[in-house]
Every structure is written in structure tokens, then in C-alpha cells.
Scaffold this motif. Structure first.
Motif, PDB file in Angstrom:
ATOM      1  N   PHE A  52       0.837  -1.200   0.000  1.00  0.00           N
ATOM      2  CA  PHE A  52       0.000   0.000   0.000  1.00  0.00           C
ATOM      3  C   PHE A  52       0.876   1.256   0.000  1.00  0.00           C
ATOM      4  CE2 PHE A  52      -2.151   3.307   2.572  1.00  0.00           C
ATOM      5  CZ  PHE A  52      -3.214   3.579   1.724  1.00  0.00           C
ATOM      6  N   TYR A  53       1.919   1.272   0.812  1.00  0.00           N
ATOM      7  CA  TYR A  53       2.825   2.412   0.846  1.00  0.00           C
ATOM      8  C   TYR A  53       3.492   2.612  -0.511  1.00  0.00           C
ATOM      9  CZ  TYR A  53       2.564   2.513   5.979  1.00  0.00           C
ATOM     10  OH  TYR A  53       2.149   2.606   7.276  1.00  0.00           O
ATOM     11  N   ARG A  54       3.845   1.504  -1.145  1.00  0.00           N
ATOM     12  CA  ARG A  54       4.485   1.609  -2.458  1.00  0.00           C
ATOM     13  C   ARG A  54       3.518   2.178  -3.491  1.00  0.00           C
ATOM     14  NH1 ARG A  54       6.856  -3.862  -4.515  1.00  0.00           N
ATOM     15  NH2 ARG A  54       4.772  -4.105  -5.376  1.00  0.00           N
ATOM     16  N   GLU A  55       2.241   1.752  -3.421  1.00  0.00           N
ATOM     17  CA  GLU A  55       1.234   2.277  -4.342  1.00  0.00           C
ATOM     18  C   GLU A  55       0.981   3.761  -4.114  1.00  0.00           C
ATOM     19  OE1 GLU A  55      -1.218  -1.973  -4.567  1.00  0.00           O
ATOM     20  OE2 GLU A  55      -2.097  -0.209  -3.585  1.00  0.00           O
ATOM     21  N   ARG A  56       1.063   4.187  -2.854  1.00  0.00           N
ATOM     22  CA  ARG A  56       0.876   5.611  -2.530  1.00  0.00           C
ATOM     23  C   ARG A  56       2.140   6.429  -2.786  1.00  0.00           C
ATOM     24  NH1 ARG A  56      -3.266   7.029   1.112  1.00  0.00           N
ATOM     25  NH2 ARG A  56      -2.434   9.133   0.827  1.00  0.00           N
ATOM     26  N   LYS A  57       3.183   5.798  -3.298  1.00  0.00           N
ATOM     27  CA  LYS A  57       4.458   6.451  -3.615  1.00  0.00           C
ATOM     28  C   LYS A  57       5.156   7.001  -2.359  1.00  0.00           C
ATOM     29  CE  LYS A  57       3.051   7.616  -8.328  1.00  0.00           C
ATOM     30  NZ  LYS A  57       3.636   6.375  -8.845  1.00  0.00           N
ATOM     31  N   LEU A  58       4.881   6.370  -1.231  1.00  0.00           N
ATOM     32  CA  LEU A  58       5.605   6.708  -0.015  1.00  0.00           C
ATOM     33  C   LEU A  58       6.974   6.033   0.022  1.00  0.00           C
ATOM     34  CD1 LEU A  58       2.668   6.434   2.520  1.00  0.00           C
ATOM     35  CD2 LEU A  58       3.875   8.521   1.900  1.00  0.00           C
ATOM     36  N   LEU A  59       7.153   5.032  -0.829  1.00  0.00           N
ATOM     37  CA  LEU A  59       8.444   4.347  -0.956  1.00  0.00           C
ATOM     38  C   LEU A  59       8.966   4.529  -2.367  1.00  0.00           C
ATOM     39  CD1 LEU A  59       7.922   0.853   0.729  1.00  0.00           C
ATOM     40  CD2 LEU A  59       9.301   2.736   1.587  1.00  0.00           C
ATOM     41  N   PRO A  60      10.269   4.721  -2.526  1.00  0.00           N
ATOM     42  CA  PRO A  60      10.833   4.734  -3.885  1.00  0.00           C
ATOM     43  C   PRO A  60      10.749   3.344  -4.502  1.00  0.00           C
ATOM     44  CG  PRO A  60      12.578   4.862  -2.240  1.00  0.00           C
ATOM     45  CD  PRO A  60      11.293   4.980  -1.489  1.00  0.00           C
ATOM     46  N   PRO A  61      10.758   3.242  -5.824  1.00  0.00           N
ATOM     47  CA  PRO A  61      10.635   1.935  -6.468  1.00  0.00           C
ATOM     48  C   PRO A  61      11.788   1.013  -6.075  1.00  0.00           C
ATOM     49  CG  PRO A  61      10.328   3.709  -8.059  1.00  0.00           C
ATOM     50  CD  PRO A  61      10.837   4.347  -6.801  1.00  0.00           C
ATOM     51  N   PRO A  62      11.518  -0.285  -5.933  1.00  0.00           N
ATOM     52  CA  PRO A  62      12.595  -1.235  -5.639  1.00  0.00           C
ATOM     53  C   PRO A  62      13.403  -1.542  -6.889  1.00  0.00           C
ATOM     54  CG  PRO A  62      10.529  -2.397  -5.908  1.00  0.00           C
ATOM     55  CD  PRO A  62      10.198  -0.924  -6.018  1.00  0.00           C
ATOM     56  N   ARG A  63      14.534  -2.173  -6.677  1.00  0.00           N
ATOM     57  CA  ARG A  63      15.318  -2.681  -7.803  1.00  0.00           C
ATOM     58  C   ARG A  63      14.676  -3.972  -8.285  1.00  0.00           C
ATOM     59  NH1 ARG A  63      19.379  -6.311  -8.840  1.00  0.00           N
ATOM     60  NH2 ARG A  63      19.501  -7.023  -6.668  1.00  0.00           N
ATOM     61  N   ARG A  64      14.516  -4.094  -9.593  1.00  0.00           N
ATOM     62  CA  ARG A  64      13.868  -5.269 -10.149  1.00  0.00           C
ATOM     63  C   ARG A  64      14.899  -6.231 -10.734  1.00  0.00           C
ATOM     64  NH1 ARG A  64       8.523  -6.429  -8.932  1.00  0.00           N
ATOM     65  NH2 ARG A  64       7.441  -4.435  -8.559  1.00  0.00           N
ATOM     66  N   GLU A  65      14.692  -7.502 -10.458  1.00  0.00           N
ATOM     67  CA  GLU A  65      15.508  -8.553 -11.038  1.00  0.00           C
ATOM     68  C   GLU A  65      14.535  -9.635 -11.510  1.00  0.00           C
ATOM     69  OE1 GLU A  65      18.484 -11.630  -9.092  1.00  0.00           O
ATOM     70  OE2 GLU A  65      19.360  -9.601  -9.142  1.00  0.00           O
ATOM     71  N   GLY A  66      14.114  -9.513 -12.767  1.00  0.00           N
ATOM     72  CA  GLY A  66      13.032 -10.370 -13.240  1.00  0.00           C
ATOM     73  C   GLY A  66      11.741  -9.983 -12.547  1.00  0.00           C
ATOM     74  N   ARG A  67      11.099 -10.919 -11.894  1.00  0.00           N
ATOM     75  CA  ARG A  67       9.866 -10.651 -11.167  1.00  0.00           C
ATOM     76  C   ARG A  67      10.107 -10.381  -9.689  1.00  0.00           C
ATOM     77  NH1 ARG A  67       5.257 -14.922 -12.605  1.00  0.00           N
ATOM     78  NH2 ARG A  67       4.102 -13.291 -11.501  1.00  0.00           N
TER      79      ARG A  67
END
Length: 238
Positions: free
Chosen positions: A35-50
Motif C-alpha cells: 500500500f505504501y508503495r502504491e501511494r508512492k511513499l516508498l521509492p521503487p525497488p530494484r527489479r531482477e526479473g519478477r
């Protein structure tokens, strides 16, 4: 020397967390993290595949959010507050600047009108920008957070005495530079001889040294300058 090099090498390795691991480290459910990630309270994580990978900056952000919620801040206000600080500050400093962690400072919530009353008409756009840049002020919804009751009281007292707010803020910027240097000096002294864990415990000793040296320095400066010339008497206006 070898021990120090090993410590520096270990510190340079950034720890990463999967979603479940980060939620557990922060003490929150995974759904809250998302939920915090959707509200942009957290910066995007690093992605490695899925797989999403988070680091210690994400963990620091989650702990800051939790502390702000405990203090009565809303999620909307927290989003504005973190956005303001991210323009010029590392997010890990946010909690410290709001009086959390090991700081003794008490933040103050003000309406824009109350802030203007403190500084007698000197709350100009330029001064507001300077205060935001220093981290003294941060927006929180319709209110403003000043990070330190003591700094607010001192700066408003100087303005009431006739010192322009712009000059107070510029002096604050210069004091910040010296304070950062002093903090680094004492941290190196204590941690170098006693270890990092002793820095928090012995912080009052460093504060006492700085206060004593500043008092002595101002006394020496006063003696060199001599007594201040008396102000000319005020002539009654006709």
C-alpha cells in the motif's frame, strides 16, 4: 589498519531485502508495504526479473513513516513531507530532522499565520525557501512543521530584537557547516578509541565541550573588542 579496512569493506556492501523480508524487518504486514508503495511513499525497488529488491534506505523510510504516524501525521502529510526533503536531503535524515532518533529537539506544528506572527512580517518567499533548504521547515498538509522548538524560539527572538530573518537564516547555514565539522570531529574521536556504540552514550560530553568552548570564545572576543559604545539617545519625534 587491517581491521578498519575490513570494516569499511563490509559497510560498503549494501544489504537487500525481498518484499517479505523487508516487511518483517519493519514490523508491518506485506499488504501495508505494498500500500505504501502504491501511494508512492516508498521509492521503487530494484527489479531482477519478477523479484523486487529493497535496501536499507527503504527500511529507514518505513521506520520514519511509522514514527510519523505515531506522532499523529496523516499519510498525505507524510507524502508531502518526504517529497519536500527529498528535493535536497537524504531520506534517512528525515527522522533526525523531525526530532526522532537520538535528537533532543522537539518539532513544532504551526499554521502559516502562526509562523508569520513569530517573525513579524519577514516570512517572504525567499526566506521560506531558505528555511526549507536548511531543513528548518517542512509542509504537512495545511500546516508547517518547524523541526526545533529551540531554534524557532531563538530565531524569532533575534528577529524581534531587529535582526533581519534573512541574516538569521544565513548565519544558521554557516553554523550548520561548523556543527557538522564538530560532529565529525567528536564522532571520529569517540568511535576511533571506543567504538561506534559509544558515540550515543558519550554525546552529552561532546555537547558540554562545545558549550564551554563557545562561551569562552565569546568572552575572549568581547574582551578584545572592548565595551560596546552606548547608543545615542532617541530624539522624540515632533
Amino acid at each position: 589498519m587491517e581491521t578498519r579496512g575490513t570494516w569499511e569493506a563490509e559497510a560498503a556492501v549494501k544489504r537487500e531485502y525481498r518484499t517479505q523480508e523487508l516487511a518483517e524487518a519493519a514490523g508491518i504486514p506485506v499488504r501495508t508495504l505494498r500500500f505504501y508503495r502504491e501511494r508512492k511513499l516508498l521509492p521503487p525497488p530494484r527489479r531482477e526479473g519478477r523479484i523486487a529488491w529493497y535496501d536499507d534506505q527503504h527500511l529507514a523510510r518505513l521506520r520514519t513513516i511509522a514514527a510519523l504516524l505515531e506522532r499523529g501525521h496523516t499519510l498525505g502529510g507524510i507524502a508531502e513531507l518526504t517529497a519536500a526533503f527529498e528535493k535536497g536531503r537524504d531520506v534517512g535524515q528525515l527522522g533526525e530532522l523531525l526530532g526522532m532518533g537520538w535528537s533532543d529537539e522537539t518539532p513544532v506544528r504551526l499554521t502559516p499565520e502562526a509562523l508569520a506572527d513569530h517573525f513579524e512580517g519577514e516570512v517572504t518567499p525567499e526566506n521560506l525557501a531558505a528555511a526549507l533548504d536548511l531543513g528548518y521547515l517542512a509542509p504537512d498538509g495545511e500546516e508547517i512543521v518547524h523541526v526545533s522548538r529551540r531554534l524557532l524560539d531563538v530565531s524569532s527572538a533575534l528577529v524581534r530584537e531587529g535582526v533581519p530573518l534573512a541574516a538569521v537564516l544565513e548565519t544558521g547555514r554557516r553554523v550548520r557547516e561548523h556543527a557538522d565539522a564538530l560532529a565529525a570531529l567528536f564522532t571520529e574521536l569517540i568511535s576511533g578509541h571506543l567504538g561506534e556504540e559509544a558515540v550515543t552514550r558519550l554525546r552529552p560530553l561532546a555537547k558540554s565541550v562545545v558549550e564551554a568552548e563557545l562561551t569562552s570564545a565569546m568572552e575572549r572576543l568581547h574582551q578584545r573588542r572592548g565595551p560596546a559604545a552606548p547608543r545615542p539617545p532617541q530624539t522624540p519625534s515632533s
